[in-house]
Design an enzyme around this catalytic site. Structure first.
Site, PDB file in Angstrom:
ATOM      1  N   ASP A 119      47.408  15.477  48.800  1.00 12.78           N
ATOM      2  CA  ASP A 119      47.239  15.623  50.309  1.00 12.78           C
ATOM      3  C   ASP A 119      48.260  16.456  50.970  1.00 12.78           C
ATOM      4  O   ASP A 119      48.129  16.627  52.075  1.00 12.78           O
ATOM      5  CB  ASP A 119      47.354  13.988  51.087  1.00 12.78           C
ATOM      6  CG  ASP A 119      46.011  12.920  50.645  1.00 12.78           C
ATOM      7  OD1 ASP A 119      44.976  13.687  50.572  1.00 12.78           O
ATOM      8  OD2 ASP A 119      46.615  12.009  50.095  1.00 12.78           O
ATOM      9  N   ASP A 179      37.626  14.832  48.903  1.00 11.63           N
ATOM     10  CA  ASP A 179      38.726  15.517  49.758  1.00 11.63           C
ATOM     11  C   ASP A 179      39.551  16.547  49.334  1.00 11.63           C
ATOM     12  O   ASP A 179      39.707  17.138  50.207  1.00 11.63           O
ATOM     13  CB  ASP A 179      39.547  14.164  50.095  1.00 11.63           C
ATOM     14  CG  ASP A 179      38.678  12.957  50.390  1.00 11.63           C
ATOM     15  OD1 ASP A 179      37.815  12.321  49.468  1.00 11.63           O
ATOM     16  OD2 ASP A 179      39.252  11.900  51.080  1.00 11.63           O
TER      17      ASP A 179
END
Length: 399
Positions: A119, A179
């Site tokens: 992330d 993602d």
């Protein structure tokens, strides 16, 4: 006396024309600008109430008004600074810029500490990336380049992708989630702005392997693909945050539309463009009548399943990107109109929070299987909503 009367009459006429001009200018604002005005005003009001720049808004508990906060290592930490940068981009308000800079600075350590998840792209490109784009601050550039190098340490050359969840390797092996396509933009950017060219190669390889294994034959998406860490052999696809392994998780479809569109923009690889088109068409085909996706298109509780405004925002951004890339005019119109429809729905009283709480949007769903963040405001919904509004405004001004 006549001269004085003439002067007074002229002054009154000028004043009336000025007032009329201001009113007329206000009337000519587009619907997109009206929503942006309201959103920026609210973002600024909330920002002024926050006192700690190392705690970041993430969600709002149902029935509550104020944000719940997380630390800088939470995967959502970069979205709130990004919201502020978007608010500054539209308003040019220096107070908002100072707030964006303060929250962004709190994330610096992520660039220089070992990577513990994929992330880093969300955390750093949404904050420092927007900051650098809008200010040209050279320190931001250095931090972004360091962030890209840190993210690249998670790359497994045997698999050809970046590891998403290091903490899950014992259970899943080398895992890659849809993602993660969004985090490739940091690597592509770095390779063009002074970073090693291998960052481009890593990003392109990741997109290629993701395209091969994450995208199903019907143009829906797995959430996660698992590989043998030692051999690189594909093991299976699962849908960790969706209803079932073979179901169509709405936000995952959005990450795919946006991520493969961006990958085409950066590489020129037509396969990425065709993949984005297939994913977008499948999303449009399966949308419910009210135009906003349920959290998972295959939840058997539909129509009594929760919606996901965050998925709608991500898809709107992705389709605006896609509409700018396709050559066929009919496709350009199709994806632009689909994006505008999503943005219009999100801009309605049903989804705008108004005075209900401190977020911009209501009705997002984070992790339904874990009973987490269900039908509540979530910060990344606000981030992609602001991005979508700004993209739409720019596209409308070109037209």
């Amino acid at each position: 006396m006549k001269v004085l009367k003439m002067i007074l009459a002229t002054c009154c006429l000028v004043a009336l024309l000025f007032v009329y001009g201001c009113e007329n200018k206000e009337k000519t604002k587009s619907a997109t600008e009206v929503v942006l005005d309201k959103s920026v005003s609210k973002v600024k009001d909330v920002m002024q109430s926050l006192t700690e720049v190392d705690s970041f808004p993430r969600n709002i508990t149902k029935g509550k008004k104020n944000w719940n906060f997380v630390g800088y290592r939470d995967w959502c930490s970069g979205f709130y600074p990004g919201v502020l940068w978007y608010a500054y981009e539209y308003s040019k308000d220096e107070e908002i810029r100072k707030g964006a800079e303060a929250f962004t600075a709190s994330l610096k350590d992520i660039a220089y500490t070992p990577a513990d998840n994929h992330d880093i792209g969300f955390m750093m490109y949404c904050s420092y990336g927007n900051g650098y784009r809008l200010t040209g601050n050279e320190e931001y550039k250095d931090i972004l380049l360091a962030s890209a190098d840190t993210l690249a340490t998670l790359y497994n050359p045997k698999v050809g992708t970046i590891l998403s969840w290091p903490g899950m390797t014992e259970k899943m092996g080398h895992n890659t989630i849809i993602d993660n396509m969004m985090n490739l933009e940091l690597l592509f950017w770095a390779a063009k702005n002074g970073g090693d060219h291998k960052l481009y190669d890593i990003a392109k390889s990741h997109a290629e392997v993701s395209m091969k294994y994450l995208v199903r034959p019907d143009n829906s998406i797995y959430h996660v693909i698992c590989f043998d860490q030692e051999t690189g052999e594909f093991v299976k696809g699962i849908t960790h945050q969706g209803y079932a392994d073979e179901s169509m998780w709405a936000r995952g479809q959005g990450w795919g539309i946006y991520g493969f569109s961006m990958s085409y923009r950066e590489t020129g690889d037509e396969e990425f463009l065709n993949t984005a088109i297939g994913l977008a068409d499948h999303f449009i085909e399966r949308l419910p009548e009210d135009g906003i996706p349920y959290w998972d298109f295959d939840d058997p509780k539909i129509p009594n399943a929760p919606k996901d405004a965050s998925a709608a925002g991500v898809v709107a951004c992705g389709m605006l990107e896609l509409s700018s890339l396709v050559k066929d005019e009919a496709l350009k119109t199709k994806y632009f109109n689909a994006a505008k429809s999503l943005i219009t729905k999100l801009s309605s009283d049903e989804y705008l929070s108004g005075d209900v709480n401190d977020a911009l949007l209501l009705h997002s769903t984070g992790h339904m299987p874990h009973n987490s963040e269900i039908d509540v405001p979530i910060v990344y919904a606000d981030y992609y909503f602001m991005e979508a509004l700004l993209r739409l405004k720019k596209a409308e001004s070109i037209d």
